[in-house]
Motif scaffolding. Structure first.
Motif, short mmCIF file in Angstrom:
data_model
loop_
_atom_site.label_atom_id
_atom_site.label_comp_id
_atom_site.label_asym_id
_atom_site.label_seq_id
_atom_site.Cartn_x
_atom_site.Cartn_y
_atom_site.Cartn_z
N VAL A 260 0.94 -1.04 -0.05
CA VAL A 260 -0.01 0.04 0.10
C VAL A 260 0.70 1.31 0.16
CG1 VAL A 260 -1.81 1.30 1.28
CG2 VAL A 260 -2.09 -1.26 0.97
N ALA A 261 2.06 1.26 0.80
CA ALA A 261 3.00 2.43 0.75
C ALA A 261 3.60 2.71 -0.51
CB ALA A 261 3.92 2.21 1.79
N TYR A 262 3.89 1.45 -0.97
CA TYR A 262 4.44 1.63 -2.39
C TYR A 262 3.33 2.21 -3.43
CZ TYR A 262 7.03 0.43 -6.68
OH TYR A 262 7.63 0.34 -8.10
N ILE A 263 2.31 1.67 -3.61
CA ILE A 263 1.35 2.14 -4.67
C ILE A 263 0.84 3.68 -4.33
CG2 ILE A 263 0.77 -0.18 -5.03
CD1 ILE A 263 -2.08 0.34 -3.80
N LYS A 264 1.26 4.21 -2.97
CA LYS A 264 0.80 5.55 -3.15
C LYS A 264 1.73 6.42 -3.38
CE LYS A 264 -2.04 4.94 1.32
NZ LYS A 264 -2.39 5.20 2.71
N GLU A 265 3.02 5.77 -3.90
CA GLU A 265 4.13 6.73 -4.42
C GLU A 265 4.42 6.55 -5.60
OE1 GLU A 265 7.13 5.77 -1.81
OE2 GLU A 265 6.59 6.91 0.09
N ARG A 266 4.43 5.22 -6.23
CA ARG A 266 4.60 4.99 -7.75
C ARG A 266 3.67 5.75 -8.58
NH1 ARG A 266 6.55 4.09 -12.01
NH2 ARG A 266 7.12 2.05 -12.79
N LYS A 267 4.37 6.21 -9.56
CA LYS A 267 3.61 6.97 -10.65
C LYS A 267 3.68 6.20 -11.86
CE LYS A 267 3.62 11.70 -9.21
NZ LYS A 267 3.79 13.14 -9.60
N PHE A 269 1.84 6.67 -16.22
CA PHE A 269 0.97 7.35 -16.79
C PHE A 269 0.67 8.75 -16.15
CE2 PHE A 269 0.00 2.92 -17.44
CZ PHE A 269 0.41 2.72 -18.64
N GLY A 270 1.34 9.44 -15.49
CA GLY A 270 1.19 10.45 -15.04
C GLY A 270 0.40 10.48 -13.58
N LYS A 271 0.14 9.40 -13.16
CA LYS A 271 -0.80 9.34 -11.96
C LYS A 271 -0.16 8.48 -11.05
CE LYS A 271 -5.25 9.08 -12.16
NZ LYS A 271 -6.49 8.81 -12.48
N ILE A 272 -0.42 8.58 -9.75
CA ILE A 272 -0.19 7.70 -8.33
C ILE A 272 -1.13 6.65 -8.91
CG2 ILE A 272 -0.43 7.15 -6.12
CD1 ILE A 272 1.68 9.32 -6.66
N ILE A 273 -0.36 5.42 -8.95
CA ILE A 273 -0.92 4.06 -9.30
C ILE A 273 -2.12 3.70 -8.25
CG2 ILE A 273 0.96 3.35 -10.88
CD1 ILE A 273 1.59 1.40 -8.68
N GLY A 274 -1.87 4.16 -7.26
CA GLY A 274 -2.76 3.73 -5.98
C GLY A 274 -4.15 4.34 -6.35
N GLU A 275 -4.25 5.34 -7.24
CA GLU A 275 -5.59 6.06 -7.67
C GLU A 275 -6.30 5.10 -8.59
OE1 GLU A 275 -4.38 9.87 -9.11
OE2 GLU A 275 -3.67 10.35 -7.25
N PHE A 276 -5.71 4.31 -9.11
CA PHE A 276 -6.37 3.22 -10.25
C PHE A 276 -7.27 2.42 -9.33
CE2 PHE A 276 -2.31 3.43 -12.74
CZ PHE A 276 -2.69 4.67 -13.52
N GLN A 277 -8.65 2.44 -9.84
CA GLN A 277 -9.76 1.90 -9.07
C GLN A 277 -9.35 0.25 -9.27
OE1 GLN A 277 -13.84 1.70 -10.67
NE2 GLN A 277 -14.46 2.61 -8.88
N ALA A 278 -8.78 -0.20 -10.25
CA ALA A 278 -8.65 -1.75 -10.12
C ALA A 278 -7.76 -2.22 -8.79
CB ALA A 278 -7.96 -2.00 -11.58
N LEU A 279 -6.69 -1.43 -8.94
CA LEU A 279 -5.76 -1.82 -7.62
C LEU A 279 -6.73 -1.51 -6.11
CD1 LEU A 279 -2.41 -0.35 -8.82
CD2 LEU A 279 -3.17 -2.60 -9.15
N GLN A 280 -7.38 -0.46 -6.22
CA GLN A 280 -8.00 -0.23 -4.91
C GLN A 280 -9.16 -1.33 -4.61
OE1 GLN A 280 -10.07 3.58 -5.83
NE2 GLN A 280 -8.05 4.86 -5.38
#
Length: 378
Positions: A260-267, A269-280
Motif C-alpha cells: 500500500v505504501a508503494y502504490i501511494k508513491e509509484r507513478k 501514466f502521470g498518476k499515482i498508481i494507487g488512484e487506479f480503481q482496479a488496484l483499489q
C-alpha cells in the motif's frame, strides 16, 4: 473465546512491536543470509529475548518462565513475522516447550529451565516425508536393556543443527497410520549414531535432516507415557499451528502495508498508481481478508488457552486460512510492485519466500481441509 487483547497482552504486543522492529528487522535477516552465518540467528538477540521473558513465554513459572499462554506466544510470533526475525523461538519456545510441559518429569523440567533462560535450544523431529503427516511416522524405538534404540530419519526439522537436544517422535508399537503407538524421546545432540545435516530453506532459515541409526537412550529419555505420545502431540500441534498462523498474519500484514505504501508513491501514466480503481479493489479485498484472518488467529489462540475441546480444529482452520491469505497478500504485493517486485532490492520477495515455507510447516491448507473433513465423518 476472546478476540480482544487484555491489558497485559496489549502491553506485551507493544513491547514486542518495538523490540523486533529495532533489534531484528528485515535487514538483520539479510545480514545473516549474505554472511552465511553458521548459526542462522543472532545469539545475542536470543539472549535478550530470554531476558525479556520471550523465550519462556510458555514455560511454567516454577521453571523460570512467564507462562503467559499460547495467545501471548502468538503475539510475539506476529511481530516476528512482520520483521522476518530469525530466532529459535518457534522450534524451542513453542514446539519443544509445549511438548516438555505436557510430558512432566524431572528431565522435562530441567530442559524447560534451560529453554526459558536461553541456555539451550531444543528442536522437534516429527515429519519424515515431503509433506506433513505425523501418523506416517516410521522411525522405530525398540526396547534395549534399560532403555530404547531409535532408528529412522526426520526431515524439515527446524533449527536442528543448532539444537542442544532433539525431541524425536518414534513408533514403539503399531503400524504407519495408527494414532496409538507413538512415543516421544529426548535425545541430546552428542548422542552416538545421530547424524544432523543442516539445510537452508528458500526463506534463508534453518532446517535439518536427521538420521538415527540405533541411537541408544535410557528409559528416562521417554517423555510421557510409552505408546501414548499422540496426547502430547495434540498439544504441540495445536499450539504450533496457531502460532504459525499468527506469524503468517504478521508477514501477510507487513507485505500488505509495504505494498500500500508503494502504490501511494509509484507513478505511471502521470498518476499515482494507487488512484487506479482496479488496484483499489484488490487492496480492499486484501484488507477485508486480513481482518477476518486476525479474528481466526485470535480465536484459535484463545481456544487453546481456554482448553476448548475443539481447539486443535480451530488451529487447523486458522492455519489453512492464513496460508491462503498471506500467500495472496505477498503475490499481490509482487504484482503491484511490478518488475522491481522480482528483485532482491525490495523486501516483498523475502516475505513471499517466508510465507511459502510457513504454509508447509505443520500442514498446508489441503492437509487441514482433509483433516477437518475426516473428523466430521466425510
Amino acid at each position: 473465546m476472546s478476540l480482544l487483547l487484555n491489558d497485559d497482552e496489549k502491553m506485551l504486543s507493544e513491547t514486542a512491536e518495538g523490540f523486533f522492529k529495532d533489534k531484528a528487522p528485515v535487514s538483520a535477516l539479510r545480514k545473516l543470509r549474505d554472511e552465511r552465518d553458521e548459526n542462522g540467528y543472532s545469539k545475542s538477540l536470543w539472549s535478550e529475548m530470554a531476558e525479556m521473558g520471550f523465550a519462556g513465554v510458555l514455560v511454567p513459572e516454577e521453571q523460570g518462565g512467564v507462562d503467559m499462554g499460547v495467545k501471548a506466544a502468538g503475539l510475539l510470533a506476529e511481530h516476528m513475522g512482520r520483521n522476518l526475525s530469525a530466532t529459535p523461538f518457534f522450534s524451542s519456545s513453542v514446539l519443544s516447550a509445549t511438548a516438555l510441559k505436557n510430558s512432566g518429569g524431572d528431565l522435562a523440567k530441567s530442559w524447560l529451565e534451560k529453554i526459558a533462560s536461553g541456555e539451550a535450544v531444543v528442536a522437534l523431529g516429527l515429519d519424515e516425508g515431503p509433506k506433513h503427516n505425523p501418523l506416517a511416522t516410521q522411525t522405530r524405538a525398540t526396547r534395549s536393556g534399560n532403555g530404547f534404540k531409535i532408528s529412522g530419519h526426520k526431515t524439515m526439522v527446524i533449527d536442528a543443527h543448532i539444537a542442544d537436544a532433539l525431541i524425536i517422535v518414534a513408533r514403539t508399537s503399531g503400524e504407519e497410520g495408527d494414532q496409538n503407538g507413538l512415543s516421544l524421546f529426548l535425545v541430546e545432540k552428542d548422542a552416538n549414531n545421530l547424524d544432523v545435516e543442516r539445510t537452508i530453506m528458500v526463506d534463508s532459515r534453518n532446517a535439518g535432516r536427521l538420521v538415527l541409526n540405533d541411537v541408544e537412550v535410557t528409559a528416562d529419555a521417554l517423555l510421557g507415557e510409552v505408546d501414548n505420545g499422540i496426547e502430547i502431540l495434540k498439544h504441540v500441534l495445536g499450539a504450533g499451528r496457531a502460532v504459525l498462523s499468527a506469524e503468517l498474519l504478521g508477514a501477510g500484514s507487513r507485505a500488505f502495508d509495504d505494498t500500500v505504501a508503494y502504490i501511494k508513491e509509484r507513478k505511471q501514466f502521470g498518476k499515482i498508481i494507487g488512484e487506479f480503481q482496479a488496484l483499489q479493489h484488490r487492496v480492499s479485498h486484501l484488507y477485508s481478508e486480513l481482518e477476518l484472518c486476525r479474528s481466526a488467529v485470535f480465536g484459535a489462540l484463545s481456544a487453546i488457552d481456554a482448553g476448548d475441546e475443539s481447539a486443535l480444529q480451530y488451529a487447523g482452520m486458522a492455519k489453512s486460512k492464513l496460508g491462503q491469505v498471506a500467500k495472496l497478500a505477498a503475490l499481490e504485493g509482487v504484482q503491484m510492485h511490478g518488475g522491481v517486485g522480482m528483485t532482491d532490492e525490495y523486501d516483498i520477495g523475502l516475505f513471499l519466500k517466508r510465507i511459502r515455507v510457513l504454509q508447509e510447516l505443520l500442514g498446508d491448507g489441503n492437509y487441514h481441509l482433509n483433516d477437518f473433513a475426516v473428523n466430521q465423518g466425510y
